[in-house]
Scaffold this motif. Sequence first.
Motif, PDB file in Angstrom:
ATOM      1  N   GLY A   1      39.498  -9.833   6.970  1.00  0.00           N
ATOM      2  CA  GLY A   1      39.866  -9.964   5.567  1.00  0.00           C
ATOM      3  C   GLY A   1      39.447 -11.308   5.011  1.00  0.00           C
ATOM      4  N   GLN A   2      39.584 -11.414   3.719  1.00  0.00           N
ATOM      5  CA  GLN A   2      39.208 -12.635   3.007  1.00  0.00           C
ATOM      6  C   GLN A   2      40.440 -13.512   2.819  1.00  0.00           C
ATOM      7  OE1 GLN A   2      36.952 -11.731  -0.465  1.00  0.00           O
ATOM      8  NE2 GLN A   2      36.992 -13.818  -1.238  1.00  0.00           N
TER       9      GLN A   2
ATOM     10  N   LYS B   1      36.740 -17.543   2.538  1.00  0.00           N
ATOM     11  CA  LYS B   1      35.752 -16.945   3.431  1.00  0.00           C
ATOM     12  C   LYS B   1      36.332 -15.740   4.137  1.00  0.00           C
ATOM     13  CE  LYS B   1      34.584 -20.379   5.892  1.00  0.00           C
ATOM     14  NZ  LYS B   1      33.947 -21.239   6.877  1.00  0.00           N
ATOM     15  N   LEU B   2      35.449 -14.892   4.620  1.00  0.00           N
ATOM     16  CA  LEU B   2      35.826 -13.724   5.387  1.00  0.00           C
ATOM     17  C   LEU B   2      36.160 -14.172   6.807  1.00  0.00           C
ATOM     18  CD1 LEU B   2      36.010 -10.619   5.019  1.00  0.00           C
ATOM     19  CD2 LEU B   2      33.728 -10.485   6.020  1.00  0.00           C
ATOM     20  N   VAL B   3      37.299 -13.715   7.324  1.00  0.00           N
ATOM     21  CA  VAL B   3      37.760 -14.133   8.647  1.00  0.00           C
ATOM     22  C   VAL B   3      38.121 -12.922   9.503  1.00  0.00           C
ATOM     23  CG1 VAL B   3      38.652 -16.332   7.769  1.00  0.00           C
ATOM     24  CG2 VAL B   3      40.183 -14.369   7.987  1.00  0.00           C
ATOM     25  N   VAL B   4      38.168 -13.168  10.803  1.00  0.00           N
ATOM     26  CA  VAL B   4      38.635 -12.174  11.774  1.00  0.00           C
ATOM     27  C   VAL B   4      39.871 -12.767  12.441  1.00  0.00           C
ATOM     28  CG1 VAL B   4      38.050 -10.800  13.795  1.00  0.00           C
ATOM     29  CG2 VAL B   4      36.252 -11.461  12.198  1.00  0.00           C
TER      30      VAL B   4
ATOM     31  N   LEU C   1      38.927 -16.540  13.261  1.00  0.00           N
ATOM     32  CA  LEU C   1      37.525 -16.918  13.397  1.00  0.00           C
ATOM     33  C   LEU C   1      36.770 -16.697  12.092  1.00  0.00           C
ATOM     34  CD1 LEU C   1      36.652 -15.122  16.774  1.00  0.00           C
ATOM     35  CD2 LEU C   1      37.716 -17.354  16.442  1.00  0.00           C
ATOM     36  N   ASP C   2      35.741 -17.489  11.863  1.00  0.00           N
ATOM     37  CA  ASP C   2      34.811 -17.253  10.762  1.00  0.00           C
ATOM     38  C   ASP C   2      34.079 -15.947  11.089  1.00  0.00           C
ATOM     39  OD1 ASP C   2      32.178 -17.276   9.418  1.00  0.00           O
ATOM     40  OD2 ASP C   2      32.797 -19.249   8.715  1.00  0.00           O
ATOM     41  N   ALA C   3      34.122 -14.973  10.190  1.00  0.00           N
ATOM     42  CA  ALA C   3      33.533 -13.656  10.458  1.00  0.00           C
ATOM     43  C   ALA C   3      32.019 -13.722  10.602  1.00  0.00           C
ATOM     44  CB  ALA C   3      33.920 -12.680   9.350  1.00  0.00           C
TER      45      ALA C   3
ATOM     46  N   LEU D   1      38.605 -21.102  13.351  1.00  0.00           N
ATOM     47  CA  LEU D   1      39.116 -21.811  12.187  1.00  0.00           C
ATOM     48  C   LEU D   1      40.490 -22.392  12.472  1.00  0.00           C
ATOM     49  CD1 LEU D   1      38.017 -19.258   9.438  1.00  0.00           C
ATOM     50  CD2 LEU D   1      36.876 -21.374  10.125  1.00  0.00           C
ATOM     51  N   TRP D   2      41.357 -21.577  13.057  1.00  0.00           N
ATOM     52  CA  TRP D   2      42.688 -22.011  13.474  1.00  0.00           C
ATOM     53  C   TRP D   2      43.271 -20.995  14.417  1.00  0.00           C
ATOM     54  CZ3 TRP D   2      46.282 -18.426  11.834  1.00  0.00           C
ATOM     55  CH2 TRP D   2      46.028 -17.745  10.630  1.00  0.00           C
TER      56      TRP D   2
END
Length: 129
Positions: free
Chosen positions: A74-75, A81-84, A120-122, A128-129
């Motif tokens: 999702g964003q 940004k789009l993340v996982v 994570l950054d997708a 990211l954290w």
Amino acid sequence: ELLWRAGPAPPEKNAFCTPGGGALGPNGIFYNLYSRSDRLIGGEGIISAHRVSDGSLLWEKKMPMRGGQYPAVGQLGPDGKLVVALPLGDNTILPLMPEKAEEAFVANVLGPLRNVVYTLDAATGDVLW
């Protein structure tokens, strides 16, 4: 008609795998989270990103804890940004014995169950954290 196929090699003899899963992002990327281990608890998780249109592996990352759940994509916010998001850690165990015996088994054999969430950054797989 099979368009493409991707994934890890079959597990080694006497290896465990987790009931991980995957999620399709709005960017046309499929994120797959799973684990392999020779132990009932603990071990590493593996997250991979595959382009749905051709199956190509974009990135793969080992995580410090096993992946036994589905990732979420999702964003972060309206312009983020789009993340996982990855739920990582040990799976719970089905009650296979009387409650008191199970409590002793978990305390003396398995130890504490650990769980954590990573984001994570997708696009890159960077934490990211």
